[in-house]
Design a protein around this motif. Structure first.
Motif: not given
Length: 335
Positions: A212-226, A276-288
């Motif tokens: 449900r939050r796949l496009g959120d670049p702030g999605l982290t294991p810490e947030g999921i656990a909390a 890339a941005g739509r699905w949570g990647f903050v860096s296009t070069s990293h995504f590529s």
């Protein structure tokens, strides 16, 4: 092109083991069997109709795949036996079997038989070599929901379609290959240690939360656990049952969604950075870099191949091929 020949065995003989030379088909072959082929995007489809060879104790053999092609055999009528890697695998209507590339695939027929052989290049998109190894040597039928769905879908693909948009054809084939990938993963999990029902339910809840939050670049294991009121350590322990880290699972799903969106037919295709941005990647070069490491092509090459299936790019496999050591530390680029 995959080899498709029919040859009667000598009296009392069985099909030769993998790697052995098959006997040359005699003139009477056309009266015992017929093979017709057509193509659906990157997939070659061969329809086989065969009958027992009376002079060979009621058996006929079909060499239905070899060379650098993966082969899947799906019977429609009559039973047969698939000889693969020195083993004998009985097949019945509704079941199917997969053979990895580079191996002769010999089908023995002892009654009137019809079926379909599907072939795709080992370099084409689809299950990885590890997934094919997991699938090879097993007859999949209606014993699981995924296998039954795959068999039904493949049966529909076997029907020749006179006019089909090339982009649609390519996407239909991708769906079939994705089903086989899911089946391989399911088969692998069944062989692994059992997962307690409570743990399975908790994992399912975390996955639903992530999707449900796949496009959120702030999605982290810490947030999921909390959000689920347990520790990050426990979250990582849960995903050990999945054979993957939670971060890698998120990245897989994001890559799958990006791959889907890049292949979507459109008069004005979305840019790589937008997808890339739509699905949570903050860096296009990293995504590529991650996309290329995973699928063997760049996002632009994949997008171009989706628009022009005749030049469909080489794709190596699913997203679990990402290598953090090669792609850089995850902390530098959020999931």
């Amino acid at each position: 092109m995959p080899v498709l020949t029919l040859a009667p065995p000598s009296p009392g003989a069985v099909p030769a083991p993998a790697g052995a030379q098959q006997p040359a088909p005699p003139r009477a072959v056309p009266h015992a069997a017929s093979i017709a082929g057509h193509r659906l995007g990157p997939l070659r489809i061969s329809s086989i109709v065969a009958a027992p060879w009376p002079a060979a104790h009621g058996r006929s053999t079909v060499l239905c795949g070899q060379g650098e092609h993966v082969t899947l055999v799906l019977p429609h009528h009559g039973t047969a036996a698939l000889f693969l890697d020195g083993g004998r695998l009985p097949l019945r209507p509704g079941a199917f079997a997969v053979a990895r590339a580079g191996r002769p695939v010999v089908l023995e027929v002892s009654e009137d038989f019809s079926g379909t052989a599907f072939h795709w290049s080992r370099e084409a998109a689809g299950p990885t070599e590890d997934d094919l190894l997991e699938l090879s040597g097993t007859a999949f039928g209606t014993d699981t929901g995924t296998a039954a769905l795959a068999a039904t879908y493949l049966g529909l693909l076997a029907r020749p379609v006179l006019s089909l948009d090339p982009q649609v054809a390519a996407r239909l084939v991708t769906t079939a290959q994705d089903l086989l990938t899911v089946l391989a993963h399911e088969h692998r999990r069944r062989a692994a240690r059992p997962v307690p029902e409570e743990v399975r339910a908790t994992i399912a809840r975390t996955k639903e939360y992530i999707l449900r939050r796949l496009g959120d670049p702030g999605l982290t294991p810490e947030g999921i656990a909390a959000a689920h009121h347990f520790s990050v350590r426990y979250l990582h322990k849960l995903y050990q049952f999945e054979g993957v880290t939670v971060g890698r699972w998120i990245q897989r799903r994001r890559l799958e969604m990006c791959r889907r969106d890049l292949a979507r037919p459109s008069a004005r295709p979305a840019t790589v950075s937008a997808v890339a941005g739509r699905w949570g990647f903050v860096s296009t070069s990293h995504f590529s870099r991650v996309f290329r490491a995973t699928y063997g092509v760049t996002p632009r090459e994949w997008q171009a191949g989706a628009r022009e299936p005749g030049t469909w790019p080489t794709v190596l496999g699913p997203a679990d091929r990402c290598d953090p050591a090669r792609d850089g530390p995850a902390r530098r680029h959020p999931l």
